[in-house]
Scaffold this motif. Structure first.
Motif, PDB file in Angstrom:
ATOM      1  N   UNK A  60      30.406  20.826   6.712  1.00 25.01           N
ATOM      2  CA  UNK A  60      29.305  20.996   7.462  1.00 25.01           C
ATOM      3  C   UNK A  60      28.041  20.420   6.900  1.00 25.01           C
ATOM      4  N   UNK A  61      27.098  20.091   8.181  1.00 25.33           N
ATOM      5  CA  UNK A  61      25.839  19.312   7.635  1.00 25.33           C
ATOM      6  C   UNK A  61      24.739  20.391   7.171  1.00 25.33           C
ATOM      7  N   UNK A  62      25.132  21.888   7.163  1.00 23.41           N
ATOM      8  CA  UNK A  62      24.046  22.659   6.662  1.00 23.41           C
ATOM      9  C   UNK A  62      25.037  23.700   6.267  1.00 23.41           C
ATOM     10  N   UNK A  63      24.101  24.791   5.560  1.00 27.28           N
ATOM     11  CA  UNK A  63      24.768  26.380   5.408  1.00 27.28           C
ATOM     12  C   UNK A  63      25.152  26.767   6.892  1.00 27.28           C
ATOM     13  N   UNK A  64      26.117  27.489   6.864  1.00 26.51           N
ATOM     14  CA  UNK A  64      26.733  28.139   7.992  1.00 26.51           C
ATOM     15  C   UNK A  64      26.207  29.633   8.242  1.00 26.51           C
ATOM     16  N   UNK A  65      25.862  30.167   9.169  1.00 27.13           N
ATOM     17  CA  UNK A  65      25.834  31.652   9.422  1.00 27.13           C
ATOM     18  C   UNK A  65      27.169  32.238   9.473  1.00 27.13           C
ATOM     19  N   UNK A  66      27.527  33.446   9.184  1.00 28.11           N
ATOM     20  CA  UNK A  66      28.823  33.945   9.375  1.00 28.11           C
ATOM     21  C   UNK A  66      29.336  33.858  10.714  1.00 28.11           C
ATOM     22  N   UNK A  67      28.633  34.248  11.801  1.00 23.11           N
ATOM     23  CA  UNK A  67      29.018  34.188  13.232  1.00 23.11           C
ATOM     24  C   UNK A  67      29.273  32.789  13.602  1.00 23.11           C
ATOM     25  N   UNK A  68      28.559  31.505  13.237  1.00 24.23           N
ATOM     26  CA  UNK A  68      28.997  30.285  13.436  1.00 24.23           C
ATOM     27  C   UNK A  68      30.378  30.099  12.795  1.00 24.23           C
ATOM     28  N   UNK A  69      30.535  30.554  11.410  1.00 23.95           N
ATOM     29  CA  UNK A  69      31.779  30.018  10.554  1.00 23.95           C
ATOM     30  C   UNK A  69      32.973  30.688  11.237  1.00 23.95           C
TER      31      UNK A  69
END
Length: 390
Positions: A60-69
């Motif tokens: 990913x190009x940034x840290x993900x939120x749990x819901x996105x992951x």
């Protein structure tokens, strides 16, 4: 492509050189994991995600939120190069300090206990989410008679930071802030150090390889004349952060590694849904205005970052030689089109539409090579200046 490594695009404002560097790394991660490189994956709205026959590994190009992951099939650190957090502010500098007593506008998921738990591993400081609390917190910290540093929670490196010595400078600095941005990502106010060295400490888990490292960063000048990130020199070993601590002899670096371990542990306790395969911490070591030695984590990075090309080169070396226990890697960013050393790997060289001409490359050396020792010494000197920009 089933079972592939994919470049996960969520932040479309990244520069061309950042995108190219991340894809350079993703292709090498695919080799390490024994997969193919599947190209780009543009995260869309819920229900638009393609279905794959086998698990996909994402960069990913940034840290993900749990819901996105969860929406794209990322369930743990084995599924990505980066990290996953339960709330947006957890990925910012704002997580590093407690809020002042009576603070307002704290975001959903804010942990009051975490600030106290992190206190032994960070500099004295406070986090706020509105400008009124910023004035109050700043005055509380200035009462110790030493300068403080104002840092927007969403800032990268030293961007947007101000050193403040008195209440008048505090008011002037706060008047320049964007209230909406502070409400979203927070503002950190912490004690400023003079003549400080900033260390990088990190750990990676990719496939069956676990490595950890300590090192330093360099700065350079971009085409606008601003001082920006210029590269990292990392001493890497096979093992986790506890292994790194046992192997570290230099006392200042030992303190930096120990602070990273404590910080990492307490964040995991406060937010059980947090997980990451890439954990990087910037730690400052120096003296405050009273002459007291201070060592503390400035910020965390659980995403593909500036040191990641060097990290990937180290992963490649450990993957190619299962008996290898230590390696030194360096990465350089130069704002010009230059010829690189013959043994270097170029991750990007060209004209970026935003930043202009830039060359980015990395080098691998043996852990005990004289050139590695010299590079580490130079890197420390490059960072020994007033303040701490992370």
């Amino acid at each position: 492509m089933a079972g592939a490594v994919l470049d996960l695009i969520l932040t479309h404002k990244r520069g061309a050189h950042e995108k190219a560097t991340r894809q350079w790394a993703a292709k090498r991660l695919a080799e390490i994991l024994g997969r193919g490189f599947g190209g780009e994956y543009f995260a869309g709205s819920e229900g638009d995600e393609p279905i794959y026959d086998e698990p996909i590994y994402f960069v990913p190009d940034r840290t993900l939120l749990a819901v996105e992951a969860e929406r794209v099939g990322i369930h743990g650190p084995a599924d990505l190069f980066g990290g996953v957090v339960p709330y947006p502010f957890v990925a910012t500098k704002s997580i590093t300090h407690a809020a002042p007593q009576g603070a307002r506008d704290l975001p959903e998921g804010w942990s009051h206990a975490l600030g106290d738990a992190l206190a032994p591993f960070v500099l004295p400081g406070l986090t706020v989410f509105n400008l009124d609390d910023a004035r109050r917190a700043g005055r509380l910290l200035l009462a110790d008679g030493m300068p403080i540093r104002s840092k927007p929670g969403h800032g990268i490196g030293g961007s947007g930071q101000t050193v403040i010595a008195n209440p008048q400078e505090l008011d002037a600095a706060i008047d320049r802030l964007d209230a909406a941005a502070i409400g979203e990502a927070g503002l950190v106010l912490e004690r400023n150090l003079a003549s400080a060295t900033t260390y990088s400490v990190g750990t990676l888990t990719v496939g069956t390889i676990v490595l950890s490292y300590s090192g330093t960063q360099r700065t350079t000048r971009n085409h606008a004349g601003h001082e920006v990130y210029g590269g990292s020199t990392l001493r890497c070993l096979r093992g986790n952060l506890d292994d790194l601590l046992r192997a570290t002899v230099d006392e200042r670096q030992r303190r930096a590694v120990a602070a990273s371990i404590g910080y990492d542990r307490e964040v995991g306790r406060a937010y059980p849904r947090f997980h990451a395969s890439r954990r990087n911490y910037d730690i400052v070591h120096g003296e405050d205005g009273a002459g007291a030695v201070r060592c503390g984590v400035l910020e965390q990075s659980w995403r593909f970052g500036g040191a990641s090309p060097a990290e990937v080169l180290a992963l490649q070396a450990f993957n190619d030689d299962p008996g290898l226990q230590g390696i030194c890697v360096s990465t350089c960013e130069v704002y010009d089109l230059i010829d690189v050393p013959p043994d270097a790997e170029i991750s990007f060289r060209g004209e970026d539409p935003v930043v202009g001409a830039i060359t980015k490359y990395g080098i691998v050396e043996a852990d005990d090579a004289p050139a590695c020792t010299g590079a580490m010494g130079n890197a420390v000197k490059d960072r020994e200046r007033h303040g701490h920009p992370a």
